[in-house]
Design a protein around this motif. Structure first.
Motif, PDB file in Angstrom:
ATOM      1  N   GLU A  80       0.825  -1.207   0.000  1.00  0.00           N
ATOM      2  CA  GLU A  80       0.000   0.000   0.000  1.00  0.00           C
ATOM      3  C   GLU A  80       0.861   1.259   0.000  1.00  0.00           C
ATOM      4  OE1 GLU A  80      -3.412   0.608  -0.153  1.00  0.00           O
ATOM      5  OE2 GLU A  80      -3.428  -1.488  -0.835  1.00  0.00           O
ATOM      6  N   MET A  81       2.018   1.214   0.665  1.00  0.00           N
ATOM      7  CA  MET A  81       2.938   2.351   0.640  1.00  0.00           C
ATOM      8  C   MET A  81       3.402   2.635  -0.786  1.00  0.00           C
ATOM      9  SD  MET A  81       3.754   3.695   3.729  1.00  0.00           S
ATOM     10  CE  MET A  81       5.491   4.109   3.874  1.00  0.00           C
ATOM     11  N   LEU A  82       3.619   1.567  -1.549  1.00  0.00           N
ATOM     12  CA  LEU A  82       3.993   1.728  -2.957  1.00  0.00           C
ATOM     13  C   LEU A  82       2.846   2.353  -3.736  1.00  0.00           C
ATOM     14  CD1 LEU A  82       6.195   1.073  -5.137  1.00  0.00           C
ATOM     15  CD2 LEU A  82       4.956  -1.065  -5.520  1.00  0.00           C
ATOM     16  N   LYS A  83       1.662   1.882  -3.485  1.00  0.00           N
ATOM     17  CA  LYS A  83       0.472   2.398  -4.173  1.00  0.00           C
ATOM     18  C   LYS A  83       0.263   3.882  -3.880  1.00  0.00           C
ATOM     19  CE  LYS A  83      -4.529   1.618  -4.550  1.00  0.00           C
ATOM     20  NZ  LYS A  83      -5.669   0.759  -4.095  1.00  0.00           N
ATOM     21  N   LEU A  84       0.531   4.288  -2.640  1.00  0.00           N
ATOM     22  CA  LEU A  84       0.329   5.676  -2.227  1.00  0.00           C
ATOM     23  C   LEU A  84       1.515   6.579  -2.579  1.00  0.00           C
ATOM     24  CD1 LEU A  84      -1.272   5.010   1.274  1.00  0.00           C
ATOM     25  CD2 LEU A  84      -2.443   5.782  -0.806  1.00  0.00           C
ATOM     26  N   LYS A  85       2.497   6.022  -3.310  1.00  0.00           N
ATOM     27  CA  LYS A  85       3.674   6.777  -3.760  1.00  0.00           C
ATOM     28  C   LYS A  85       4.542   7.266  -2.608  1.00  0.00           C
ATOM     29  CE  LYS A  85       2.292   6.344  -8.005  1.00  0.00           C
ATOM     30  NZ  LYS A  85       2.956   5.354  -8.885  1.00  0.00           N
ATOM     31  N   GLN A  86       4.495   6.562  -1.482  1.00  0.00           N
ATOM     32  CA  GLN A  86       5.351   6.927  -0.365  1.00  0.00           C
ATOM     33  C   GLN A  86       6.737   6.294  -0.477  1.00  0.00           C
ATOM     34  OE1 GLN A  86       2.415   5.707   2.660  1.00  0.00           O
ATOM     35  NE2 GLN A  86       2.362   7.832   3.343  1.00  0.00           N
ATOM     36  N   ILE A  87       6.860   5.343  -1.365  1.00  0.00           N
ATOM     37  CA  ILE A  87       8.152   4.772  -1.771  1.00  0.00           C
ATOM     38  C   ILE A  87       8.134   4.630  -3.285  1.00  0.00           C
ATOM     39  CG2 ILE A  87       8.699   3.545   0.370  1.00  0.00           C
ATOM     40  CD1 ILE A  87       7.454   1.038  -0.810  1.00  0.00           C
ATOM     41  N   ASP A  88       9.322   4.595  -3.899  1.00  0.00           N
ATOM     42  CA  ASP A  88       9.402   4.509  -5.353  1.00  0.00           C
ATOM     43  C   ASP A  88       9.308   3.073  -5.860  1.00  0.00           C
ATOM     44  OD1 ASP A  88       9.737   7.258  -5.485  1.00  0.00           O
ATOM     45  OD2 ASP A  88      11.918   7.126  -5.429  1.00  0.00           O
ATOM     46  N   SER A  89       9.827   2.140  -5.083  1.00  0.00           N
ATOM     47  CA  SER A  89       9.855   0.741  -5.500  1.00  0.00           C
ATOM     48  C   SER A  89       9.927  -0.140  -4.261  1.00  0.00           C
ATOM     49  CB  SER A  89      11.041   0.476  -6.434  1.00  0.00           C
ATOM     50  OG  SER A  89      12.251   0.912  -5.842  1.00  0.00           O
ATOM     51  N   LEU A  90       9.818  -1.451  -4.487  1.00  0.00           N
ATOM     52  CA  LEU A  90       9.751  -2.374  -3.357  1.00  0.00           C
ATOM     53  C   LEU A  90      10.529  -3.641  -3.665  1.00  0.00           C
ATOM     54  CD1 LEU A  90       8.379  -2.794  -0.556  1.00  0.00           C
ATOM     55  CD2 LEU A  90       6.504  -3.926  -1.763  1.00  0.00           C
TER      56      LEU A  90
ATOM     57  N   LEU B  73       1.813 -14.388  -4.831  1.00  0.00           N
ATOM     58  CA  LEU B  73       2.293 -13.645  -6.003  1.00  0.00           C
ATOM     59  C   LEU B  73       1.137 -12.970  -6.734  1.00  0.00           C
ATOM     60  CD1 LEU B  73       5.047 -15.837  -7.739  1.00  0.00           C
ATOM     61  CD2 LEU B  73       5.312 -13.610  -6.659  1.00  0.00           C
ATOM     62  N   GLU B  74      -0.001 -13.624  -6.756  1.00  0.00           N
ATOM     63  CA  GLU B  74      -1.171 -13.065  -7.445  1.00  0.00           C
ATOM     64  C   GLU B  74      -1.529 -11.697  -6.883  1.00  0.00           C
ATOM     65  OE1 GLU B  74      -5.862 -14.195  -8.401  1.00  0.00           O
ATOM     66  OE2 GLU B  74      -4.671 -15.454  -7.058  1.00  0.00           O
ATOM     67  N   ILE B  75      -1.487 -11.568  -5.563  1.00  0.00           N
ATOM     68  CA  ILE B  75      -1.792 -10.280  -4.940  1.00  0.00           C
ATOM     69  C   ILE B  75      -0.689  -9.267  -5.229  1.00  0.00           C
ATOM     70  CG2 ILE B  75      -2.026  -9.097  -2.715  1.00  0.00           C
ATOM     71  CD1 ILE B  75      -3.485 -11.573  -1.686  1.00  0.00           C
ATOM     72  N   ILE B  76       0.557  -9.681  -5.120  1.00  0.00           N
ATOM     73  CA  ILE B  76       1.680  -8.768  -5.363  1.00  0.00           C
ATOM     74  C   ILE B  76       1.625  -8.214  -6.779  1.00  0.00           C
ATOM     75  CG2 ILE B  76       4.201  -8.605  -5.544  1.00  0.00           C
ATOM     76  CD1 ILE B  76       4.361 -10.723  -3.325  1.00  0.00           C
ATOM     77  N   GLU B  77       1.303  -9.066  -7.740  1.00  0.00           N
ATOM     78  CA  GLU B  77       1.271  -8.642  -9.142  1.00  0.00           C
ATOM     79  C   GLU B  77       0.267  -7.524  -9.396  1.00  0.00           C
ATOM     80  OE1 GLU B  77       0.539 -12.274 -11.204  1.00  0.00           O
ATOM     81  OE2 GLU B  77       2.550 -13.077 -10.804  1.00  0.00           O
ATOM     82  N   ARG B  78      -0.769  -7.416  -8.586  1.00  0.00           N
ATOM     83  CA  ARG B  78      -1.769  -6.354  -8.755  1.00  0.00           C
ATOM     84  C   ARG B  78      -1.185  -4.979  -8.476  1.00  0.00           C
ATOM     85  NH1 ARG B  78      -6.329  -9.221  -4.968  1.00  0.00           N
ATOM     86  NH2 ARG B  78      -6.565 -11.177  -6.164  1.00  0.00           N
ATOM     87  N   TYR B  79      -0.055  -4.930  -7.771  1.00  0.00           N
ATOM     88  CA  TYR B  79       0.542  -3.651  -7.376  1.00  0.00           C
ATOM     89  C   TYR B  79       1.670  -3.211  -8.306  1.00  0.00           C
ATOM     90  CZ  TYR B  79      -2.055  -3.696  -2.973  1.00  0.00           C
ATOM     91  OH  TYR B  79      -3.058  -3.674  -2.036  1.00  0.00           O
ATOM     92  N   ARG B  80       1.978  -3.980  -9.317  1.00  0.00           N
ATOM     93  CA  ARG B  80       3.127  -3.619 -10.154  1.00  0.00           C
ATOM     94  C   ARG B  80       2.888  -2.353 -10.970  1.00  0.00           C
ATOM     95  NH1 ARG B  80       3.195  -6.067 -15.541  1.00  0.00           N
ATOM     96  NH2 ARG B  80       1.199  -7.069 -15.987  1.00  0.00           N
ATOM     97  N   GLN B  81       1.629  -1.961 -11.132  1.00  0.00           N
ATOM     98  CA  GLN B  81       1.328  -0.725 -11.866  1.00  0.00           C
ATOM     99  C   GLN B  81       1.760   0.517 -11.094  1.00  0.00           C
ATOM    100  OE1 GLN B  81      -2.996   0.271 -11.894  1.00  0.00           O
ATOM    101  NE2 GLN B  81      -3.238  -1.609 -10.678  1.00  0.00           N
ATOM    102  N   TYR B  82       2.030   0.362  -9.790  1.00  0.00           N
ATOM    103  CA  TYR B  82       2.353   1.516  -8.955  1.00  0.00           C
ATOM    104  C   TYR B  82       3.848   1.753  -8.792  1.00  0.00           C
ATOM    105  CZ  TYR B  82      -2.538   0.715  -7.774  1.00  0.00           C
ATOM    106  OH  TYR B  82      -3.898   0.510  -7.837  1.00  0.00           O
ATOM    107  N   GLY B  83       4.656   0.831  -9.265  1.00  0.00           N
ATOM    108  CA  GLY B  83       6.102   0.983  -9.142  1.00  0.00           C
ATOM    109  C   GLY B  83       6.790  -0.355  -9.306  1.00  0.00           C
ATOM    110  N   MET B  84       8.086  -0.326  -9.437  1.00  0.00           N
ATOM    111  CA  MET B  84       8.849  -1.553  -9.645  1.00  0.00           C
ATOM    112  C   MET B  84       8.850  -2.407  -8.377  1.00  0.00           C
ATOM    113  SD  MET B  84      10.561  -3.460 -11.717  1.00  0.00           S
ATOM    114  CE  MET B  84      11.020  -2.404 -13.103  1.00  0.00           C
TER     115      MET B  84
END
Length: 319
Positions: A109-119, A128-139
């Protein structure tokens, strides 16, 4: 709290001029720079970093998910990531999750909120299925063999290195080989367990459930393994330990149980921690510091990449 508008008013300059001074713009007259700096000193003005990051579209922060920090495996990874991050003027935000999915989700969620650039995810519980949903928000970069996942990852082929270690023990004459793992549901543990079962089938050796010990990670787990084996009528003659910490624990406690290393029990550890060299333990050398640097490098790339890291058997006195 003073604002940038207050600084401009006190210094007698425009807001744009204050902004240029704050960002070290080279083309500002000396007297205006001095006026702005004086106004800043008088008011105690502090820049709003969040606003600056929002404007730049980046924070220069990289999140790192790991379950624990009090183990050399993860501390060496962090050291490598930190060294690479510092050389690129990035800072790290560590998420010590204890393998709790909720805490791993907080990092995503921190990645999604742009509080970090990547993870960087060093080890995980969430799918992995859940993690993959967040790849649009950063690397997002994994330290595991992600297979066909559309995420970047660096990995060690735990299946092959485990097979090679088993073959080494087999060639030394061992036919009753045990092993220890940490999490049964961990990606690397699954590869190791599969290699173990496949090797036994390939060599026509019987499978002994009692030769496998789970939930082993720390020094004290080495003695727990020996205590369990001491209760068996037929003990294994060799063991592949979860890590060098566990292997070292076995060596330390061996005299208590009347076991001679390697005559009664040969041992191969994993990771080549400093303790393995100090105690002359045979191990599978995994370059964790270099892997950490690779993981960070992948966060800077806009392209997905998969990197396999070579490992090697370092033979010492315990086999």
């Amino acid at each position: 709290m003073a604002s940038i508008q207050d600084i401009a008013r006190i210094a007698g300059v425009s807001v744009a001029t204050v902004s240029r001074v704050l960002n070290n713009h080279p083309y500002v007259k000396k007297e205006k720079v001095e006026a702005v700096e004086k106004a800043i000193a008088e008011t105690g003005y502090i820049q709003n970093i969040n606003a600056i990051n929002l404007k730049k579209g980046k924070t220069n922060l990289v999140g790192v998910v790991l379950p624990i920090v009090d183990h050399p495996y993860f501390s060496q990874l962090i050291q490598g990531i930190s060294q690479a991050a510092a050389s690129h003027h990035y800072k790290l935000v560590l998420y010590q999750t204890g393998y709790h999915e909720g805490q791993e989700m907080e990092a995503l969620e921190m990645l999604k909120l742009k509080q970090i650039d990547s993870l960087i995810i060093c080890s995980r519980k969430v799918s992995l299925e859940i993690i993959e949903r967040y790849r649009q928000y950063g690397m997002i970069v994994l330290f595991e063999n992600g297979g066909t996942t559309p995420l970047s990852y660096t990995f060690v082929d735990h299946y092959t290195c485990f097979m090679n270690a088993l073959a080494h023990l087999y060639d030394k004459g061992h036919r009753e080989i045990g092993f220890s793992i940490n999490r049964s549901d961990g990606t690397n543990s699954r590869y190791r367990e599969q290699a173990y079962q496949d090797f036994l089938k390939m060599k026509g050796l019987p499978y002994h459930e009692e030769y496998m010990v789970r939930d082993c990670l720390y020094l004290e787990d080495g003695e727990r393994i020996l205590e369990r084996f001491s209760q068996l009528q037929h003990r294994p003659t060799a063991l592949l330990a979860t890590s060098d910490q566990v292997a070292a624990g076995i060596v330390i406690a061996s005299s208590k149980y009347g076991i001679s290393i390697p005559e009664d029990l040969a041992i191969i550890g994993f990771d080549n921690h400093p303790i393995a060299k100090a105690m002359d333990i045979t191990t599978i050398g995994i370059p964790l510091n270099s892997i950490g640097q690779l993981l960070f490098g992948q966060t800077l790339s806009k392209e997905m990449s998969h990197e396999e890291v070579a490992v090697r058997l370092i033979e010492r006195r315990t086999v």
